[in-house]
Design an enzyme around this catalytic site. Structure first.
Site, PDB file in Angstrom:
ATOM      1  N   HIS A 104       1.837   2.325 -10.097  1.00 21.00           N
ATOM      2  CA  HIS A 104       0.756   2.713  -9.190  1.00 21.00           C
ATOM      3  C   HIS A 104      -0.540   2.068  -9.684  1.00 21.00           C
ATOM      4  O   HIS A 104      -0.894   2.202 -10.861  1.00 21.00           O
ATOM      5  CB  HIS A 104       0.554   4.234  -9.201  1.00 21.00           C
ATOM      6  CG  HIS A 104       1.725   5.034  -8.733  1.00 21.00           C
ATOM      7  ND1 HIS A 104       1.770   5.617  -7.481  1.00 21.00           N
ATOM      8  CD2 HIS A 104       2.886   5.370  -9.341  1.00 21.00           C
ATOM      9  CE1 HIS A 104       2.911   6.288  -7.349  1.00 21.00           C
ATOM     10  NE2 HIS A 104       3.606   6.156  -8.461  1.00 21.00           N
TER      11      HIS A 104
ATOM     12  N   HIS B 293       8.227   1.113 -10.270  1.00 24.83           N
ATOM     13  CA  HIS B 293       6.970   0.735  -9.616  1.00 24.83           C
ATOM     14  C   HIS B 293       5.814   1.201 -10.470  1.00 24.83           C
ATOM     15  O   HIS B 293       5.913   2.192 -11.189  1.00 24.83           O
ATOM     16  CB  HIS B 293       6.875   1.316  -8.195  1.00 24.83           C
ATOM     17  CG  HIS B 293       7.142   2.787  -8.122  1.00 24.83           C
ATOM     18  ND1 HIS B 293       8.403   3.315  -8.180  1.00 24.83           N
ATOM     19  CD2 HIS B 293       6.305   3.844  -8.010  1.00 24.83           C
ATOM     20  CE1 HIS B 293       8.346   4.638  -8.091  1.00 24.83           C
ATOM     21  NE2 HIS B 293       7.077   4.982  -7.995  1.00 24.83           N
TER      22      HIS B 293
ATOM     23  N   ARG C 274       0.842  -1.195   0.000  1.00 24.76           N
ATOM     24  CA  ARG C 274       0.000   0.000   0.000  1.00 24.76           C
ATOM     25  C   ARG C 274       0.872   1.239   0.000  1.00 24.76           C
ATOM     26  O   ARG C 274       1.888   1.300   0.714  1.00 24.76           O
ATOM     27  CB  ARG C 274      -0.886   0.028   1.249  1.00 24.76           C
ATOM     28  CG  ARG C 274      -2.085  -0.829   1.096  1.00 24.76           C
ATOM     29  CD  ARG C 274      -3.170  -0.509   2.123  1.00 24.76           C
ATOM     30  NE  ARG C 274      -4.071  -1.637   2.208  1.00 24.76           N
ATOM     31  CZ  ARG C 274      -4.987  -1.951   1.286  1.00 24.76           C
ATOM     32  NH1 ARG C 274      -5.143  -1.186   0.220  1.00 24.76           N
ATOM     33  NH2 ARG C 274      -5.749  -3.013   1.431  1.00 24.76           N
ATOM     34  N   ASP C 275       0.479   2.238  -0.799  1.00 26.49           N
ATOM     35  CA  ASP C 275       1.208   3.506  -0.798  1.00 26.49           C
ATOM     36  C   ASP C 275       1.042   4.177   0.560  1.00 26.49           C
ATOM     37  O   ASP C 275      -0.044   4.187   1.141  1.00 26.49           O
ATOM     38  CB  ASP C 275       0.679   4.417  -1.913  1.00 26.49           C
ATOM     39  CG  ASP C 275       1.651   5.541  -2.231  1.00 26.49           C
ATOM     40  OD1 ASP C 275       2.251   5.535  -3.318  1.00 26.49           O
ATOM     41  OD2 ASP C 275       1.820   6.441  -1.372  1.00 26.49           O
TER      42      ASP C 275
ATOM     43  N   ASN D  28       5.594   6.390 -13.333  1.00 25.13           N
ATOM     44  CA  ASN D  28       6.251   7.662 -13.602  1.00 25.13           C
ATOM     45  C   ASN D  28       7.726   7.426 -13.909  1.00 25.13           C
ATOM     46  O   ASN D  28       8.373   6.598 -13.257  1.00 25.13           O
ATOM     47  CB  ASN D  28       6.108   8.596 -12.396  1.00 25.13           C
ATOM     48  CG  ASN D  28       4.655   8.913 -12.088  1.00 25.13           C
ATOM     49  OD1 ASN D  28       3.840   9.073 -12.984  1.00 25.13           O
ATOM     50  ND2 ASN D  28       4.316   8.978 -10.802  1.00 25.13           N
TER      51      ASN D  28
ATOM     52  N   VAL E  18      10.865   7.945  -6.454  1.00 29.63           N
ATOM     53  CA  VAL E  18      11.620   6.794  -5.946  1.00 29.63           C
ATOM     54  C   VAL E  18      12.184   6.048  -7.156  1.00 29.63           C
ATOM     55  O   VAL E  18      11.425   5.564  -8.004  1.00 29.63           O
ATOM     56  CB  VAL E  18      10.745   5.852  -5.098  1.00 29.63           C
ATOM     57  CG1 VAL E  18      11.554   4.652  -4.627  1.00 29.63           C
ATOM     58  CG2 VAL E  18      10.145   6.592  -3.902  1.00 29.63           C
TER      59      VAL E  18
HETATM   60  P1  5GP Z   1       6.636   8.096  -7.627  1.00 27.40           P
HETATM   61  O1  5GP Z   1       6.480   9.533  -7.253  1.00 27.40           O
HETATM   62  O2  5GP Z   1       8.099   7.697  -7.664  1.00 27.40           O
HETATM   63  O3  5GP Z   1       5.906   7.712  -8.894  1.00 27.40           O
HETATM   64  O4  5GP Z   1       5.928   7.251  -6.502  1.00 27.40           O
HETATM   65  C1  5GP Z   1       6.521   6.997  -5.269  1.00 27.40           C
HETATM   66  C2  5GP Z   1       5.407   6.621  -4.325  1.00 27.40           C
HETATM   67  O5  5GP Z   1       5.986   5.992  -3.196  1.00 27.40           O
HETATM   68  C3  5GP Z   1       4.596   7.809  -3.799  1.00 27.40           C
HETATM   69  O6  5GP Z   1       3.219   7.626  -4.140  1.00 27.40           O
HETATM   70  C4  5GP Z   1       4.835   7.774  -2.289  1.00 27.40           C
HETATM   71  O7  5GP Z   1       3.695   8.116  -1.536  1.00 27.40           O
HETATM   72  C5  5GP Z   1       5.262   6.347  -2.058  1.00 27.40           C
HETATM   73  N1  5GP Z   1       6.166   6.168  -0.936  1.00 27.40           N
HETATM   74  C6  5GP Z   1       7.246   6.934  -0.611  1.00 27.40           C
HETATM   75  N2  5GP Z   1       7.862   6.454   0.476  1.00 27.40           N
HETATM   76  C7  5GP Z   1       7.158   5.350   0.853  1.00 27.40           C
HETATM   77  C8  5GP Z   1       7.321   4.412   1.925  1.00 27.40           C
HETATM   78  O8  5GP Z   1       8.225   4.497   2.760  1.00 27.40           O
HETATM   79  N3  5GP Z   1       6.403   3.413   2.017  1.00 27.40           N
HETATM   80  C9  5GP Z   1       5.380   3.285   1.103  1.00 27.40           C
HETATM   81  N4  5GP Z   1       4.534   2.263   1.269  1.00 27.40           N
HETATM   82  N5  5GP Z   1       5.212   4.145   0.080  1.00 27.40           N
HETATM   83  C10 5GP Z   1       6.091   5.168  -0.043  1.00 27.40           C
END
Ligand code: 5GP
Ligand code: ZN
Length: 115
Positions: A103, A101, A30-31, A88, A97
């Protein structure tokens, strides 16, 4: 595994997460900051920086990742209404990150194109 990669550390259970699925290729969590009623992240166990780094050899992992996403969408009750799958890439793509991944977001309607 890059020592500083957040999602590698989550995959290795060095950092806790709400884990919804794991197998030999894919982990789903889960996010931590959900932007929709259902907001799940699916990632390969193996460190891959982004979708830009994928090759033909990653086909089995990607097939697994998308079939797990469909299973989780059905389990979350969002399959019939529809949902969004997005990965992304890079700074302007909104990637924060640097471990690939996808979403899985649902439970509400989404605009197109995204902002
Ligand atoms: P991005 O911005 O790289 O597409 O998505 C990264 C996602 O990772 C974001 O939606 C953010 O909320 C989620 N995220 C960041 N740190 C953590 C974490 O420590 N644990 C979890 N479960 N999600 C995280
Ligand atoms: Zn990683």
């Amino acid at each position: 595994m890059p020592a500083d990669c957040l999602f590698c550390r989550i995959v290795a259970s060095e950092i806790p997460s709400d884990r919804l699925h794991e197998d030999d290729l894919v982990v789903a969590i889960r996010d931590i900051a959900p932007r929709a009623p259902t907001h799940i992240l699916l990632m390969p166990r193996r460190h891959i920086a982004s979708a830009a780094e994928l090759t033909d050899d990653d086909g089995p992992m990607l097939g697994r990742l998308f079939s797990v996403a469909a299973d989780l969408a059905r389990a979350a009750g969002i399959a019939d209404s529809g949902y969004r799958l997005v990965s992304n890439v890079g700074r302007w793509g909104g990637q924060t990150v640097d471990h690939l991944h996808v979403h899985l977001m649902g439970g509400r309607a989404f605009d197109w194109p995204p902002g």
